[in-house]
Scaffold this active site. Structure first.
Site, PDB file in Angstrom:
ATOM      1  N   LYS A 109      14.368   2.044 -14.510  1.00 58.00           N
ATOM      2  CA  LYS A 109      13.630   1.087 -13.688  1.00 58.00           C
ATOM      3  C   LYS A 109      12.216   0.902 -14.216  1.00 58.00           C
ATOM      4  CE  LYS A 109      12.648  -0.841  -9.281  1.00 58.00           C
ATOM      5  NZ  LYS A 109      12.919  -0.931  -7.850  1.00 58.00           N
ATOM      6  N   ARG A 144      -7.947  -5.428   2.216  1.00 61.17           N
ATOM      7  CA  ARG A 144      -7.566  -6.174   1.009  1.00 61.17           C
ATOM      8  C   ARG A 144      -6.981  -5.290  -0.089  1.00 61.17           C
ATOM      9  NH1 ARG A 144     -12.475  -8.727   2.081  1.00 61.17           N
ATOM     10  NH2 ARG A 144     -12.174 -10.729   3.102  1.00 61.17           N
ATOM     11  N   HIS A 170      23.193  -0.663   3.226  1.00 61.72           N
ATOM     12  CA  HIS A 170      22.869  -1.480   2.059  1.00 61.72           C
ATOM     13  C   HIS A 170      23.616  -1.010   0.801  1.00 61.72           C
ATOM     14  CE1 HIS A 170      20.596  -3.854  -0.803  1.00 61.72           C
ATOM     15  NE2 HIS A 170      20.330  -2.751  -1.468  1.00 61.72           N
ATOM     16  N   HIS A 204      24.067  -7.585  -5.815  1.00 62.77           N
ATOM     17  CA  HIS A 204      23.284  -7.858  -4.614  1.00 62.77           C
ATOM     18  C   HIS A 204      23.553  -9.234  -4.004  1.00 62.77           C
ATOM     19  CE1 HIS A 204      21.371  -4.105  -5.513  1.00 62.77           C
ATOM     20  NE2 HIS A 204      20.554  -4.206  -4.484  1.00 62.77           N
TER      21      HIS A 204
HETATM   22  N1  LIG Z   1      10.988  -2.182  -2.404  1.00 62.75           N
HETATM   23  C1  LIG Z   1      12.093  -2.159  -3.116  1.00 62.75           C
HETATM   24  O1  LIG Z   1      12.097  -2.333  -4.329  1.00 62.75           O
HETATM   25  C2  LIG Z   1      13.383  -1.892  -2.403  1.00 62.75           C
HETATM   26  C3  LIG Z   1      14.557  -1.678  -3.144  1.00 62.75           C
HETATM   27  C4  LIG Z   1      15.722  -1.371  -2.457  1.00 62.75           C
HETATM   28  C5  LIG Z   1      15.716  -1.289  -1.061  1.00 62.75           C
HETATM   29  N2  LIG Z   1      14.558  -1.506  -0.377  1.00 62.75           N
HETATM   30  C6  LIG Z   1      14.518  -1.400   1.087  1.00 62.75           C
HETATM   31  O2  LIG Z   1      14.803  -0.052   1.420  1.00 62.75           O
HETATM   32  C7  LIG Z   1      15.338  -0.004   2.743  1.00 62.75           C
HETATM   33  C8  LIG Z   1      16.485   0.967   2.765  1.00 62.75           C
HETATM   34  O3  LIG Z   1      16.005   2.233   2.369  1.00 62.75           O
HETATM   35  P1  LIG Z   1      16.793   3.581   2.724  1.00 62.75           P
HETATM   36  O4  LIG Z   1      18.218   3.413   2.414  1.00 62.75           O
HETATM   37  O5  LIG Z   1      16.036   4.674   2.106  1.00 62.75           O
HETATM   38  O6  LIG Z   1      16.731   3.580   4.318  1.00 62.75           O
HETATM   39  P2  LIG Z   1      15.791   4.327   5.389  1.00 62.75           P
HETATM   40  O7  LIG Z   1      14.410   4.430   4.937  1.00 62.75           O
HETATM   41  O8  LIG Z   1      16.065   3.652   6.681  1.00 62.75           O
HETATM   42  O9  LIG Z   1      16.437   5.799   5.441  1.00 62.75           O
HETATM   43  C9  LIG Z   1      17.768   5.946   5.843  1.00 62.75           C
HETATM   44  C10 LIG Z   1      17.896   6.928   7.018  1.00 62.75           C
HETATM   45  O10 LIG Z   1      17.713   8.255   6.536  1.00 62.75           O
HETATM   46  C11 LIG Z   1      16.699   8.922   7.270  1.00 62.75           C
HETATM   47  N3  LIG Z   1      16.058   9.837   6.318  1.00 62.75           N
HETATM   48  C12 LIG Z   1      15.256   9.508   5.291  1.00 62.75           C
HETATM   49  N4  LIG Z   1      14.974  10.579   4.551  1.00 62.75           N
HETATM   50  C13 LIG Z   1      15.595  11.636   5.129  1.00 62.75           C
HETATM   51  C14 LIG Z   1      15.692  13.015   4.809  1.00 62.75           C
HETATM   52  N5  LIG Z   1      15.131  13.507   3.714  1.00 62.75           N
HETATM   53  N6  LIG Z   1      16.414  13.797   5.640  1.00 62.75           N
HETATM   54  C15 LIG Z   1      17.034  13.286   6.734  1.00 62.75           C
HETATM   55  N7  LIG Z   1      16.997  11.983   7.070  1.00 62.75           N
HETATM   56  C16 LIG Z   1      16.285  11.169   6.279  1.00 62.75           C
HETATM   57  C17 LIG Z   1      15.826   7.817   7.811  1.00 62.75           C
HETATM   58  O11 LIG Z   1      15.129   8.218   8.960  1.00 62.75           O
HETATM   59  C18 LIG Z   1      16.857   6.736   8.103  1.00 62.75           C
HETATM   60  O12 LIG Z   1      17.465   6.994   9.352  1.00 62.75           O
HETATM   61  C19 LIG Z   1      15.711  -1.416   3.109  1.00 62.75           C
HETATM   62  O13 LIG Z   1      14.790  -1.900   4.056  1.00 62.75           O
HETATM   63  C20 LIG Z   1      15.563  -2.188   1.803  1.00 62.75           C
HETATM   64  O14 LIG Z   1      15.176  -3.523   1.995  1.00 62.75           O
HETATM   65  C21 LIG Z   1      13.406  -1.805  -1.025  1.00 62.75           C
HETATM   66 ZN   LIG Z   2      19.697  -2.549  -3.456  1.00 67.41          ZN
END
Ligand SMILES: NC(=O)c1ccc[n+]([C@@H]2O[C@H](COP(=O)([O-])OP(=O)(O)OC[C@H]3O[C@@H](n4cnc5c(N)ncnc54)[C@H](O)[C@@H]3O)[C@@H](O)[C@H]2O)c1
Ligand SMILES: [Zn+2]
Length: 379
Positions: A237, A129, A276, A258
């Site tokens: 933010k 929880r 994205h 978005h």
């Molecule tokens: N919670 C929120 O407020 C919020 C806001 C925006 C996006 N998101 C979510 O975030 C996700 C996208 O996040 P992202 O763009 O970070 O993608 P991700 O976490 O998939 O990372 C992108 C790629 O980079 C690699 N990677 C990460 N860090 C690395 C590093 N330091 N060195 C080498 N490779 C590395 C990962 O393995 C992956 O292949 C989506 O699912 C989206 O819905 C959430």
């Molecule tokens: Zn975004």
């Protein structure tokens, strides 16, 4: 509000009453993770969730930092990518946390990009929880956006991020040196979210980015542009989340770009074809052009935004997307499915200027259809 502490770390507070926490930003700050956790939760055990790519680079320094502070840790490594934001992987993460005998009072550490932050954050929200958790974001997108604000989620066959919870971390440690190993394309996609803060509410920051973006991308410990940029974004933010934690109003401004962006991202099947951040770069340019069409913002501002994204190497229009796209009707359908639709009217984040975004609840579907029809015809 930003205070400099220990070495060169910048600390940005997120003020949410009893759920307040710090975002620690700087090159090498991962080394302080253990001591910071020990200060917040003495005697807590830690369970690290990461993905395979991240773990290759960042697991060892994370474990070393914890060990040095005398903290025991277990770990689970999931496959990289959006495909890990599923019920099935969530189940495995939750069970692994229970197997490791993580109790209330212990901690989950999300070590990775937005995927890991969303997945591990949701696991922390539901196991027993609610367990406390720490975000250690390793992508630019995660450092400037997803690790802050407490939104956690996995995807459903009905759509992205539909199964989730608001669950704030107790600490965010954003080590900007970890971004050195991030693939350039991922870095660029995260950069689009950084620009968003300038476009929403900080014209001076946008101008600064136009001048200094190359320094942010540069792998160098000598200039502090990257740290400054991450701090500005986190401060923006944090301020918005502090005033509107659950997105009943102002937080929606963070969705600039978005609505259009999600539609083209979905049209490409949320695949490597369009990341994205790339989708929302297109979405933000479209939001400016649509606002210009309505006479809300000078066309020159839309041009300026477009020029900057193009200079950085981001796509700026549907015509930059390679391969086939669905037609106008399916794309309108995707827009209508977007969560920002109320009683037939579309809600859009529009702009009055660079640095001044507004929530517009009364956008008629027809207007969007005419606008998009033109944009898609240019492909
Ligand atoms: N919670 C929120 O407020 C919020 C806001 C925006 C996006 N998101 C979510 O975030 C996700 C996208 O996040 P992202 O763009 O970070 O993608 P991700 O976490 O998939 O990372 C992108 C790629 O980079 C690699 N990677 C990460 N860090 C690395 C590093 N330091 N060195 C080498 N490779 C590395 C990962 O393995 C992956 O292949 C989506 O699912 C989206 O819905 C959430
Ligand atoms: Zn975004």
């Amino acid at each position: 509000m930003t205070a400099l502490v220990r070495d060169d770390a910048v600390v940005v507070p997120v003020s949410l009453g009893s759920r307040s926490y710090d975002i620690v930003i700087g090159r090498g700050v991962i080394a302080t993770l253990g001591t910071r956790i020990a200060e917040l939760r003495p005697d807590a055990k830690v369970f690290i969730v990461s993905d395979k790519n991240v773990a290759t680079h960042a697991m060892a320094p994370t474990q070393t930092a914890l060990k040095r502070a005398g903290i025991a840790s277990g770990q689970m490594i999931v496959p990289p990518g959006e495909s890990s934001k599923t019920y099935r992987v969530l189940e495995r993460v939750c069970e692994a946390i229970l197997d490791a005998q993580i109790e209330r009072g212990d901690l989950v550490v999300a070590l990775g990009g937005g995927v890991i932050g969303d997945l591990a954050g949701l696991a922390a929200a539901v196991v027993r929880r609610g367990l406390d958790y720490v975000q250690v974001p390793t992508t630019l997108l995660a450092q400037v956006d997803s690790s802050v604000g407490g939104k956690t989620a996995i995807d459903s066959p009905h759509g992205k991020n539909l199964i989730g919870a608001f669950h704030q971390p107790i600490l965010v440690v954003a080590d900007t040196a970890l971004l050195d190993t991030l693939p350039q394309r991922e870095f660029r996609a995260g950069y689009a979210e950084l620009v968003k803060y300038g476009l929403i509410g900080d014209a001076a920051f946008f101008s600064w980015l136009e001048m200094h973006w190359r320094d942010i991308f540069a792998v160098s410990s000598r200039n502090s542009a990257r740290e400054h940029a991450v701090a500005v974004a986190c401060r923006a933010k944090a301020a918005i989340v502090g005033r509107d934690e659950r997105e009943t109003g102002e937080r929606a401004l963070l969705n600039l770009g978005h609505t259009f962006g999600h539609a083209v991202e979905a049209a490409c099947g949320f695949s490597q074809r369009l990341l994205h951040g790339e989708a929302i770069a297109i979405g933000m340019v479209l939001a400016f052009e649509f606002s210009a069409r309505r006479g809300l913002v000078p066309a020159a501002d839309a041009e300026r935004v477009k020029r900057h994204f193009a200079e950085v190497g981001l796509p700026t229009s549907p015509s930059d997307i390679s391969g086939p796209l669905p037609g106008l009707d399916p794309i309108m359908e995707l827009i209508a499915q977007d969560k920002k639709v109320k009683r037939g009217m579309l809600t859009f984040i529009l702009v009055r200027a660079i640095g001044s975004a507004v929530i517009e609840t009364g956008v008629e579907e027809h207007e969007v259809r005419v606008f998009l029809n033109e944009k898609l015809a240019r492909r």
